[in-house]
Design an enzyme around this catalytic site. Structure first.
Site, PDB file in Angstrom:
ATOM      1  N   HIS A  13       0.870  -1.205   0.000  1.00 56.49           N
ATOM      2  CA  HIS A  13       0.000   0.000   0.000  1.00 56.49           C
ATOM      3  C   HIS A  13       0.889   1.231   0.000  1.00 56.49           C
ATOM      4  CE1 HIS A  13      -3.875   2.097   1.316  1.00 56.49           C
ATOM      5  NE2 HIS A  13      -2.988   3.054   1.139  1.00 56.49           N
ATOM      6  N   HIS A  15       1.500   5.407  -1.679  1.00 55.98           N
ATOM      7  CA  HIS A  15       1.162   6.588  -2.488  1.00 55.98           C
ATOM      8  C   HIS A  15       2.466   7.210  -2.974  1.00 55.98           C
ATOM      9  CE1 HIS A  15      -3.031   6.730  -0.956  1.00 55.98           C
ATOM     10  NE2 HIS A  15      -2.477   6.179   0.102  1.00 55.98           N
ATOM     11  N   LYS A  99      -9.139  -0.148  -5.964  1.00 57.11           N
ATOM     12  CA  LYS A  99      -9.218   0.527  -4.674  1.00 57.11           C
ATOM     13  C   LYS A  99     -10.565   1.205  -4.476  1.00 57.11           C
ATOM     14  CE  LYS A  99      -7.832   2.313  -0.773  1.00 57.11           C
ATOM     15  NZ  LYS A  99      -6.702   3.146  -0.406  1.00 57.11           N
ATOM     16  N   HIS A 136     -10.526   1.357   1.719  1.00 53.94           N
ATOM     17  CA  HIS A 136     -10.320   2.371   2.759  1.00 53.94           C
ATOM     18  C   HIS A 136     -11.551   2.275   3.658  1.00 53.94           C
ATOM     19  CE1 HIS A 136      -8.733   6.250   4.392  1.00 53.94           C
ATOM     20  NE2 HIS A 136      -9.940   6.190   4.922  1.00 53.94           N
ATOM     21  N   HIS A 174      -4.657  -0.494   5.871  1.00 59.14           N
ATOM     22  CA  HIS A 174      -4.204   0.293   7.028  1.00 59.14           C
ATOM     23  C   HIS A 174      -5.147   0.196   8.222  1.00 59.14           C
ATOM     24  CE1 HIS A 174      -6.973   3.049   5.053  1.00 59.14           C
ATOM     25  NE2 HIS A 174      -6.115   3.413   4.139  1.00 59.14           N
ATOM     26  N   ASP A 247       1.348   2.655   3.542  1.00 57.44           N
ATOM     27  CA  ASP A 247       0.503   3.840   3.340  1.00 57.44           C
ATOM     28  C   ASP A 247       1.340   5.114   3.376  1.00 57.44           C
ATOM     29  OD1 ASP A 247      -1.836   5.164   2.699  1.00 57.44           O
ATOM     30  OD2 ASP A 247      -2.530   5.308   4.767  1.00 57.44           O
TER      31      ASP A 247
END
Ligand code: DOR
Ligand code: ZN
Length: 343
Positions: A13, A15, A99, A136, A174, A247
């Site tokens: 995970h 970004h 996602k 999420h 997460h 994350d």
């Protein structure tokens, strides 16, 4: 123990944003991990195969010469994603998951799902192709307390969803609560969870230590100590349903230190070292390789990385900041000492 050698880990995970900042941050992840699941919450989001392929190429271009790193791409679920897009994604071998952001849950989630029912054709296709849905897991209704959003999501959204799609592969991303740990433990092997370094190392007091600390603000937000303890227990248990996902979510210093600061903690600069610290504190370094290098790959039905990494016990100081395009980026534990160092 003065050194640990692990099968090269993966970050399930991550970004990385887009554009020139890729050159500043991709080297951190590529030095440590063999692969990473790349989040699609760009502006506009990555919703098609073509966009995913082009984004993958831009990321790949920022990988330093001589390093093997594979970005594993994802698509951003929207109310009108067609089932045919999922089939094409599966075919590609480039896109590994889809996602799901509830609309408005976090950074760049305005295009997220407003009503899950609208996505049922796409979810049907995901289930059929055995492609994971990455969730999420927070409700966005303003009446729900920010610290309760994950627990309420599990009861009010996730459980009903899994009733409708009993074979769907789902990663609850997460996770931050004891409720999430219990839930994951009680479900089939199709349901897994990622855990970040910050949720293993810190609790909500860290956001308010001596003042408000925006670099400890992420979503889902850090929770009480009892939840951190439950996450540590899960991560170090050797249960393959729990695996590594940082994350890591870079924002410029100005976007974080702001009257309305962005959610996201940057950890890519020391990701595996931070996990090593958390596992060592709990006398569980022997469980790190499964969590970091094995369970995620097994879940995604990918081979383990062929090479290894070594961490040694040697203190080093995390820089106060990194470059981030024409701005700066404040990393997790900026200016503090780390005990484990990547060789
Ligand atoms: O803290 C977060 N930051 N949580 C998310 O879900 C998104 C992420 C981001 O993209 O900055
Ligand atoms: Zn994220």
């Amino acid at each position: 123990m003065n050194s640990i050698t692990l099968i090269r880990p993966d970050d399930w995970h991550l970004h990385v944003r887009d554009g020139e900042v890729l050159n500043d941050i991709i080297p951190h992840t590529a030095a440590r991990f063999g692969r990473a699941i790349i989040m699609p919450n760009l502006k506009p989001p990555i919703t098609t195969m073509e966009q995913a392929v082009a984004y993958q190429q831009r990321i790949q271009a920022a990988v330093p010469n001589g390093i093997h790193f594979t970005p594993l791409m994802t698509l951003y679920l929207t109310d009108n994603m067609r089932a045919s897009e999922i089939a094409a994604a599966k075919q590609s071998g480039i896109v590994h998951a889809v996602k799901y952001y509830p609309a408005g849950a976090t950074t760049n989630s305005d295009a997220g799902v407003t009503d899950l029912k609208k996505t049922y054709a796409a979810l049907e296709s995901l289930q059929q192709h055995g492609m994971p849905l990455l969730i999420h897991g927070e409700v966005t209704t303003p009446e729900i307390d920010v610290f309760d959003r994950e627990a309420v999501f599990i009861d009010s959204v996730l459980q009903p969803l899994l009733k409708d799609f009993p074979e769907l592969k789902v990663v609850l991303e997460h996770i931050t609560t004891a409720q999430a740990v219990d839930f994951i433990q009680s479900t089939s092997k199709n349901i897994a969870a990622t855990i970040t370094p910050q949720h293993l190392l810190f609790n909500r007091n860290d956001i308010f230590k001596g003042g408000i600390r925006p670099h400890y603000y992420c979503l889902p937000i850090l929770k009480r100590e009892q939840h951190r303890e439950a996450l540590v227990k899960a991560a170090t248990s050797g249960n393959p349903k729990f695996f590594l996902g940082t994350d890591s979510a870079p924002h410029s210093q100005t976007a974080k230190q702001n009257a309305c600061g962005c959610a996201g903690i940057y950890s890519a600069h020391a990701a595996i070292e931070l996990y090593a610290e958390a596992f060592e504190k709990n006398n569980a370094l022997d469980k790190l390789e499964g969590f970091a290098s094995v369970y995620g790959a097994d879940y995604y039905q990918l081979p383990l990385n062929p090479d290894k990494i070594t961490l040694i016990k040697e203190p080093w100081q995390i820089p106060q900041h990194y470059q981030f395009g024409n701005n700066t980026l404040i990393p997790l534990k900026a200016g503090e000492m780390m005990q484990w160092k990547l060789t």
